[in-house]
Every structure is written in C-alpha cells, then in structure tokens.
Design an enzyme around this catalytic site. Structure first.
Site, PDB file in Angstrom:
ATOM      1  N   ASP A   1       5.904   4.620   4.935  1.00 41.80           N
ATOM      2  CA  ASP A   1       6.849   3.666   5.515  1.00 41.80           C
ATOM      3  C   ASP A   1       6.935   2.369   4.708  1.00 41.80           C
ATOM      4  O   ASP A   1       7.778   1.521   4.984  1.00 41.80           O
ATOM      5  CB  ASP A   1       6.517   3.381   6.989  1.00 41.80           C
ATOM      6  CG  ASP A   1       5.081   2.923   7.204  1.00 41.80           C
ATOM      7  OD1 ASP A   1       4.187   3.399   6.486  1.00 41.80           O
ATOM      8  OD2 ASP A   1       4.841   2.111   8.123  1.00 41.80           O
TER       9      ASP A   1
ATOM     10  N   HIS B   1       0.859  -1.191   0.000  1.00 42.23           N
ATOM     11  CA  HIS B   1       0.000   0.000   0.000  1.00 42.23           C
ATOM     12  C   HIS B   1       0.891   1.236   0.000  1.00 42.23           C
ATOM     13  O   HIS B   1       2.100   1.147   0.226  1.00 42.23           O
ATOM     14  CB  HIS B   1      -0.957  -0.006   1.191  1.00 42.23           C
ATOM     15  CG  HIS B   1      -0.278   0.094   2.530  1.00 42.23           C
ATOM     16  ND1 HIS B   1       0.537  -0.892   3.033  1.00 42.23           N
ATOM     17  CD2 HIS B   1      -0.299   1.074   3.477  1.00 42.23           C
ATOM     18  CE1 HIS B   1       0.977  -0.531   4.223  1.00 42.23           C
ATOM     19  NE2 HIS B   1       0.505   0.657   4.507  1.00 42.23           N
TER      20      HIS B   1
ATOM     21  N   ASP C   1       0.109  -3.991   6.804  1.00 42.14           N
ATOM     22  CA  ASP C   1      -0.895  -3.243   7.553  1.00 42.14           C
ATOM     23  C   ASP C   1      -2.322  -3.721   7.285  1.00 42.14           C
ATOM     24  O   ASP C   1      -2.856  -3.555   6.185  1.00 42.14           O
ATOM     25  CB  ASP C   1      -0.789  -1.764   7.201  1.00 42.14           C
ATOM     26  CG  ASP C   1       0.576  -1.191   7.555  1.00 42.14           C
ATOM     27  OD1 ASP C   1       1.525  -1.969   7.727  1.00 42.14           O
ATOM     28  OD2 ASP C   1       0.682   0.041   7.648  1.00 42.14           O
TER      29      ASP C   1
ATOM     30  N   HIS D   1       7.306  -4.904  11.790  1.00 45.83           N
ATOM     31  CA  HIS D   1       6.500  -3.673  11.750  1.00 45.83           C
ATOM     32  C   HIS D   1       6.084  -3.257  13.162  1.00 45.83           C
ATOM     33  O   HIS D   1       4.913  -3.146  13.483  1.00 45.83           O
ATOM     34  CB  HIS D   1       5.272  -3.890  10.847  1.00 45.83           C
ATOM     35  CG  HIS D   1       4.598  -2.610  10.431  1.00 45.83           C
ATOM     36  ND1 HIS D   1       3.600  -2.019  11.180  1.00 45.83           N
ATOM     37  CD2 HIS D   1       4.749  -1.837   9.331  1.00 45.83           C
ATOM     38  CE1 HIS D   1       3.171  -0.923  10.560  1.00 45.83           C
ATOM     39  NE2 HIS D   1       3.861  -0.797   9.436  1.00 45.83           N
TER      40      HIS D   1
END
Length: 301
Positions: A65, A61, A201, A259
């Site tokens: 980051d 995405h 994410d 992450h």
C-alpha cells in the site's frame, strides 16, 4: 507554492472513497512524491498533477500500500520524457524489492532515475533544504522523512535606508555579511526556515518524536482508534490519539492524519479522538485534498 496534495489515504485495503497511499509535496521548485501506492498515477491525473516536475520519490517501506504504484510512476517519468534526474529514496534493506519494482514490466526506459537508498544517518541536500530519514518501528524496515529548510535573513527596508544602503549594495551586504561599518545583523532579522515531516507505519518510538520536533506540518499515520490500541501496538501502528499526542508534545503547527483502516466508516471519529490531545489545526486527510503549508513564522520562538 508550498502545499501537500493528498492522493490516497487508505491503509492496507483501499475503499470506494480512499485510494492506497500517495502524497505529493510541492515546496517551491522541489516536488516530492511520498509512498506511491497502487493507483497513484491515476490519482495524480485526477488531482491535476503531472509527473514532469517530480524531483524525488520517498518510499517509507516496501509494503504494497506504500510502494505498488512505484512502477507506474517510474514508467510515466520515461513516457513523459522528464528532462531532469529523479531521485528515489527507500530503505536500503529493501533493495531487492526496489529492483523488482524498478523493472516490473517491459518498457522504453529512457529516464534518469537515481536510486539513493536510506539507512541510519541518511541526509541529502535539496533545493528546499535538508532531507533526512530515521528508522521507525514496524514489522519490516521502515523510515520516516523530514525536510528542514535552513534559516535565512529578512532585510528591513527602514534600517537599510537609515544606513544609506540601496540597490546593488544590498546584495553585496547579503553576500559578504558586512558593508563598510554596517553588518548584516544590523539591517535584517532571522527568517526562520520551515519544516515538514512524513511518518507512516510505525509504533511509538523516539524517532517519531525526533522527526516531528517543531515541524510546520506533520503528516502521520493514524490507522486505528483507541478502542483498538492493543491491535495497533501488536502490528506496529498508531492510533489517532497517539498521533495527536506526538504533535502536542513535539510542538507541531499543523497535524495531518491519514492511513485510515477500512474498519472505520466515520472519519469524524479520528478528529474527535485527536482533538482531545492536540488543540492546533488538524486535517483529516481525504483523497485529492490540498493542504497548504502554514504561513512562515516571522521570527523564532
């Protein structure tokens, strides 16, 4: 060689010890870079990894980051005169962000970069197997990736000898499936393909489990600990315990957690929380760590 080279493990904010995201998967001749965050080019240098072998780049995405390192990598591909095409996969709905990153600055663009955006039902054949993508649940359009190697056959020398098959005849049997009255099944066994999943994410959703289903290695975000589960749910992230539960319920062989939010100073807390849910091998990712894909299973089941 099949291994994951971890280039960065931070979430939104890098720290003194954790760079923004970046993960290099070496799968024999297929080399895939996942989520090149800011600083990925330098992290590759520190890890002793050149851009020349890169075959494709996968972006989950377009949060910074996970993608701000893309311009530097693409420019380095040109600078180093990578002789083969480099595919770039990214969410189709983020085309405007890809276009900006692709030509973020002026440079001599002489590389063959092939944009291949992903959407529902995406699949592409690679030298390592089929690469697929499924949508995840995040604040913007996001996808997880899965690499699945097809099953093959492992020839059994004792059975070949028993049937008097040797030399070039073995290759003929492999190609045709039959040699005289001998079938391939009679002198070989299934050699299960291996698999890898990359889930960044996301909140919990069905596709997280679909991507992770019985993979040999699952690389998955664990931004938060259980004490901040409400915040994780609100912003579309996972806790270490949730990620580990996914691994347990999905039959994952090796779990790689990454992450991590900068709010936590002690990485051992992620292992402690995950261990309550998953008894298999767990890797708490650190920058520049190399994680081998587990050995191939000898048979199915």
């Amino acid at each position: 060689m099949r291994e994951l080279v971890v280039l960065g493990t931070a979430s939104q904010v890098p720290t003194r010890h954790r760079n923004h995201n970046g993960y290099l998967l070496r799968w024999d001749d297929e080399v895939i870079l996942f989520d090149p965050g800011e600083g990925t080019q330098r992290q590759m240098l520190l890890a002793g990894q050149a851009v020349t072998p890169l075959k494709r780049i996968c972006v989950t995405h377009f949060h910074g980051d996970h993608s701000l390192g893309l311009p530097g990598i693409l420019q380095r591909v040109s600078l180093d005169r990578v002789p083969h095409p480099v595919a770039v996969h990214y969410p189709a709905g983020g085309q405007e962000f890809y276009d900006r990153l692709r030509h973020a600055t002026s440079y001599w663009d002489n590389a063959e970069i092939v944009p291949l955006p992903v959407s529902a039902g995406f699949a592409v054949e690679t030298s390592a197997g089929r690469l697929t993508a499924l949508p995840l649940r995040h604040s913007i359009e996001a996808y997880g990736y899965r690499l699945t190697e097809p099953d093959s056959r492992r020839m059994l020398p004792a059975l070949l000898a028993q049937h008097g098959i040797s030399g070039p005849a073995v290759g003929d049997l492999q190609r045709t499936g039959r040699l005289g009255g001998v079938t391939l099944d009679q002198v070989s066994t299934v050699r299960p393909g291996q698999s890898f999943a990359f889930v960044m994410d996301t909140g919990l959703c069905d596709n997280v489990y679909a991507l992770a289903d019985r993979v040999d290695m699952l690389v998955i975000e664990s931004t938060f600990l259980a004490e901040d589960a409400a915040m994780a749910a609100q912003v579309g992230h996972l806790t270490a315990g949730q990620a580990a539960a996914v691994a347990r319920e999905s039959g994952v062989r090796t779990l790689v957690l990454t992450h991590f939010s900068q709010r936590y100073q002690d990485p051992s807390r992620f292992l402690e929380e995950a261990r309550k849910e998953f008894t298999g091998p767990i890797v708490i990712a650190e920058d520049l760590l190399r994680v081998p894909v587990p050995p191939r299973l000898l048979s199915q089941g």
